[in-house]
Design an enzyme around this catalytic site. Structure first.
Site, PDB file in Angstrom:
ATOM      1  N   GLU A  48       0.886  -1.148   0.000  1.00  0.00           N
ATOM      2  CA  GLU A  48       0.000   0.000   0.000  1.00  0.00           C
ATOM      3  C   GLU A  48       0.934   1.210   0.000  1.00  0.00           C
ATOM      4  O   GLU A  48       1.805   1.304   0.867  1.00  0.00           O
ATOM      5  CB  GLU A  48      -0.801  -0.043   1.303  1.00  0.00           C
ATOM      6  N   ARG A 273       4.905 -12.642   9.868  1.00  0.00           N
ATOM      7  CA  ARG A 273       5.634 -11.453   9.458  1.00  0.00           C
ATOM      8  C   ARG A 273       6.966 -11.387  10.187  1.00  0.00           C
ATOM      9  O   ARG A 273       7.150 -11.997  11.243  1.00  0.00           O
ATOM     10  CB  ARG A 273       4.806 -10.197   9.672  1.00  0.00           C
ATOM     11  N   LYS A 283       4.349   0.727   9.909  1.00  0.00           N
ATOM     12  CA  LYS A 283       4.429   1.949   9.106  1.00  0.00           C
ATOM     13  C   LYS A 283       3.950   3.163   9.890  1.00  0.00           C
ATOM     14  O   LYS A 283       4.496   4.250   9.768  1.00  0.00           O
ATOM     15  CB  LYS A 283       3.620   1.793   7.819  1.00  0.00           C
TER      16      LYS A 283
HETATM   17  P1  ATP Z   1      -0.188  -1.323   6.629  1.00  0.00           P
HETATM   18  O1  ATP Z   1      -0.549  -1.322   8.044  1.00  0.00           O
HETATM   19  O2  ATP Z   1       0.054   0.031   6.085  1.00  0.00           O
HETATM   20  O3  ATP Z   1      -1.039  -2.200   5.754  1.00  0.00           O
HETATM   21  P2  ATP Z   1       1.810  -3.255   6.006  1.00  0.00           P
HETATM   22  O4  ATP Z   1       3.099  -3.427   6.717  1.00  0.00           O
HETATM   23  O5  ATP Z   1       0.844  -4.371   5.984  1.00  0.00           O
HETATM   24  O6  ATP Z   1       1.237  -1.977   6.664  1.00  0.00           O
HETATM   25  P3  ATP Z   1       1.655  -3.224   3.140  1.00  0.00           P
HETATM   26  O7  ATP Z   1       2.115  -2.169   2.213  1.00  0.00           O
HETATM   27  O8  ATP Z   1       0.235  -3.579   3.148  1.00  0.00           O
HETATM   28  O9  ATP Z   1       2.137  -2.764   4.554  1.00  0.00           O
HETATM   29  O10 ATP Z   1       2.543  -4.517   2.936  1.00  0.00           O
HETATM   30  C1  ATP Z   1       2.794  -5.065   1.683  1.00  0.00           C
HETATM   31  C2  ATP Z   1       3.088  -6.514   1.821  1.00  0.00           C
HETATM   32  O11 ATP Z   1       4.195  -6.725   2.685  1.00  0.00           O
HETATM   33  C3  ATP Z   1       1.924  -7.254   2.427  1.00  0.00           C
HETATM   34  O12 ATP Z   1       1.700  -8.423   1.686  1.00  0.00           O
HETATM   35  C4  ATP Z   1       2.356  -7.565   3.812  1.00  0.00           C
HETATM   36  O13 ATP Z   1       1.797  -8.752   4.261  1.00  0.00           O
HETATM   37  C5  ATP Z   1       3.868  -7.655   3.680  1.00  0.00           C
HETATM   38  N1  ATP Z   1       4.516  -7.267   4.926  1.00  0.00           N
HETATM   39  C6  ATP Z   1       4.354  -6.122   5.599  1.00  0.00           C
HETATM   40  N2  ATP Z   1       5.076  -6.118   6.733  1.00  0.00           N
HETATM   41  C7  ATP Z   1       5.723  -7.307   6.773  1.00  0.00           C
HETATM   42  C8  ATP Z   1       6.628  -7.927   7.701  1.00  0.00           C
HETATM   43  N3  ATP Z   1       7.019  -7.304   8.819  1.00  0.00           N
HETATM   44  N4  ATP Z   1       7.090  -9.155   7.414  1.00  0.00           N
HETATM   45  C9  ATP Z   1       6.714  -9.778   6.291  1.00  0.00           C
HETATM   46  N5  ATP Z   1       5.875  -9.264   5.387  1.00  0.00           N
HETATM   47  C10 ATP Z   1       5.370  -8.034   5.614  1.00  0.00           C
HETATM   48 MG    MG Z   2      -1.186  -3.998   4.735  1.00  0.00          MG
END
Ligand code: ATP
Ligand code: MG
Length: 574
Positions: A48, A273, A283
């Site tokens: 995102e 994660r 984030k």
């Molecule tokens: P938000 O709360 O803004 O959604 P987010 O960390 O989920 O934060 P995204 O941009 O939605 O951010 O994440 C993109 C992809 O990265 C998603 O598929 C998410 O599952 C993965 N991702 C995010 N944080 C992690 C993490 N700490 N470890 C592994 N994968 C992650």
């Molecule tokens: Mg997300």
């Protein structure tokens, strides 16, 4: 020669380490065996664009792009850009750059959920017409109240029984912009008593009069992430939709939408994660660090963002190896930042040129060395890699050594310089300290030493030994530098758990940055490009910062030489 990482050939991750088996690969292998997706493997990385990518995202990137590469499949980079209130073009650009930097490619097309807005709208209409969605006039607070709790069922909205015609009329008018933000939403009609709260008539569309980075003002209603994500995967023909564990409870909703719409159904697989100690990877928290200026920006070398660790000097190869090493699990845990640093050292050890630099200089005058004589010594660029060759290092009467390498009254086991003590200057000569010069406050400001011409190159003709070898630079030849030393941004291993909703910034380490403004580096580094990395002998790995000027280089210490993680591993009972 420089070691600019951009000029280095990327080592292929598949070539560096054979793919490790994990439960996701097992699922894919089984699907390929049964022909579930006709042997196709299509993944996606769906950020995102509401912030910069961090090390946790790297895990997801390596996993999704890595699987696609290993199975001869495809991985889409897709922006799930459904919330214009928080998304920006700056983030889109940075994300694209960071994924490339990590070493992954996705063909010429970048995908965007916003490209599917019209299709998603039509699917919402399809649900309304099937009596499976309705326009609700409750406020956000009321909707929350009506939703119930984990132990109590929800309550149905009075608008739930609206006729299909009335719903169609209201939804069309929502799209036309007739209603203010927050006044109405479109909800799925599922089950207000479902034990899974995500199925209690979740919101599918909300009104948001906000300019979208790509669709501009074309829309004033936007699909919720949960209504966009599964359908976007479906449109792109994703076979294995890999996401983090918190989406497990959303899967029944995605399934419900795909089933009601009767469209292609990807398989969702959840994994744990990445969490790292001594840092935050949310984030929301990273944005706060930037906005409240606890750091210099998204690319501050103390940030766990890819932009930050890149500036710090971490290499894509090291990050990819780390992601491989930590593996893929089904339950959450916290990885050690020391393990990431271990991967960085391993990579840089093979590739970084060794050089000499003095961080906290102490002036040394070699009293028996001629005033205007200059000698050049051959120095080995990397003992790990003879093809990296040698370079010349100038030596003259006035030198700098490290303040820490001298003690006037040395304790036992301090073998470096002290009055009367002889040590080796790396590549050059043995020197002996004969006099200590102090200022009025009694601080040591200069050493007078003598050198032994019979030790040229660093070995004594008579075979006598010294117990210490020091790094040094020639004062007249050295290049001025600023050196930035970093420590963890947080003062405790888990700055996340202990704060709950409190202010996690209370745990910021006030000593996370130490700036040494008067360092001296050997002259071969003059003009080194930003991003070039080196090992300063005995001190660690350093990377040239973009703040550098021609008359003053700026270095970030990427990581020290001490390898605590390797030590920990060695001491573990096996
Ligand atoms: P938000 O709360 O803004 O959604 P987010 O960390 O989920 O934060 P995204 O941009 O939605 O951010 O994440 C993109 C992809 O990265 C998603 O598929 C998410 O599952 C993965 N991702 C995010 N944080 C992690 C993490 N700490 N470890 C592994 N994968 C992650
Ligand atoms: Mg997300």
């Amino acid at each position: 020669m420089t070691s600019n990482p951009d000029e280095k050939k990327q080592t292929d991750s598949a070539e560096a380490t054979p793919a490790r088996s994990n439960f996701i690969r097992d699922i894919i292998d089984e699907d390929n065996r049964t022909g579930k997706f006709d042997g196709r493997v299509q993944t996606r990385f769906p950020p995102e664009p509401n912030g910069y990518l961090h090390i946790g995202h790297a895990k997801s990137i390596c996993l999704n792009f890595g699987l696609a590469a290993d199975y001869n499949g495809k991985c889409n980079l897709r922006f799930d850009d459904t919330n214009p209130a928080k998304e920006e073009q700056e983030y889109i650009d940075a994300i694209i750059e960071n994924v490339r930097w990590l070493g992954f490619e996705w063909g010429d097309k970048v995908f965007y959920a916003s490209d599917y807005f019209e299709q998603l709208f039509q699917w919402a209409v399809q649900l309304i017409k099937a009596g499976k969605a309705y326009v609700d006039d409750l406020t956000a607070d009321q909707i929350r109240e009506y939703r119930g709790t984990l132990t109590q069922p929800g309550k149905e909205s009075p608008h739930r029984s609206r006729s299909i015609d009335e719903n169609m009329d209201l939804f069309e008018r929502m799209r036309k912009g007739e209603f203010p933000d927050g006044s109405r939403v479109l909800r799925a009609k599922i089950d207000m008593a479902s034990p899974n709260i995500n199925l209690r008539d979740p919101v599918l569309y909300r009104i948001l009069h906000a300019e979208h980075p790509r669709t501009r003002d074309k829309w004033c209603i936007y699909p919720m992430y949960d209504f966009a994500h599964g359908q976007s995967d479906s449109i792109e023909g994703i076979t294995h939709s890999i996401c983090t564990l918190e989406f497990e409870d959303h899967r029944p909703l995605y399934d419900w939408c795909l089933d009601q719409l009767g469209i292609y159904h990807p398989k969702q697989i959840e994994f744990a994660r990445l969490n790292l100690n001594y840092t935050v990877l949310s984030k929301r928290k990273l944005i706060k660090l930037v906005q409240d200026k606890h750091v210099r920006g998204w690319d501050d070398p103390r940030m766990p963002t890819l932009a930050g660790v890149r500036r710090l000097g971490y290499t894509p190869e090291a990050i990819r190896n780390f992601c491989d090493l930590i593996g893929i699990a089904k339950s959450n845990s916290i990885a050690e930042i020391g393990m990431l640093q271990y991967c960085v050292r391993q990579d840089l050890n093979k590739r970084a040129q060794r050089v000499m630099g003095v961080l906290k200089p102490l002036r040394v005058v070699i009293t028996n060395y001629p005033e205007d004589k200059v000698e050049e010594f051959d120095a080995v660029n990397n003992p790990e890699d003879p093809t990296m060759g040698t370079r010349k290092v100038p030596f003259s009467r006035v030198l700098y050594v490290e303040q820490e390498d001298f003690m006037e009254n040395p304790p036992n086991k301090f073998y470096r310089l002290s009055p009367g003590r002889e040590v080796r200057l790396r590549y050059a000569y043995f020197i002996k300290c004969v006099d200590v010069i102090k200022d009025e406050q009694g601080n040591v400001v200069e050493l007078h030493c003598t050198y032994d011409p019979e030790t040229r190159g660093g070995d004594a003709a008579d075979g006598r030994k010294v117990k210490a070898t020091l790094h040094w630079v020639s004062a007249n030849h050295a290049q001025a530098a600023e050196v930035r030393l970093y420590d963890h941004l947080f003062d405790r291993a888990n700055p996340n758990e202990e704060v709950e909703d409190g202010d996690f910034t209370a745990f910021i380490n006030p000593n996370s940055l130490q700036v040494l403004e008067s360092a001296w580096i050997e002259p071969s580094l003059a003009g080194a490009a930003a991003g070039s990395f080196y090992q300063f002998e005995r001190l660690g790995y350093f990377c040239v910062d973009p703040d550098s000027k021609t008359d003053k280089l700026v270095f970030n210490r990427t990581v020290s030489l001490k390898d605590e993680w390797a030590k920990v591993q060695k001491n573990q009972p096996s």
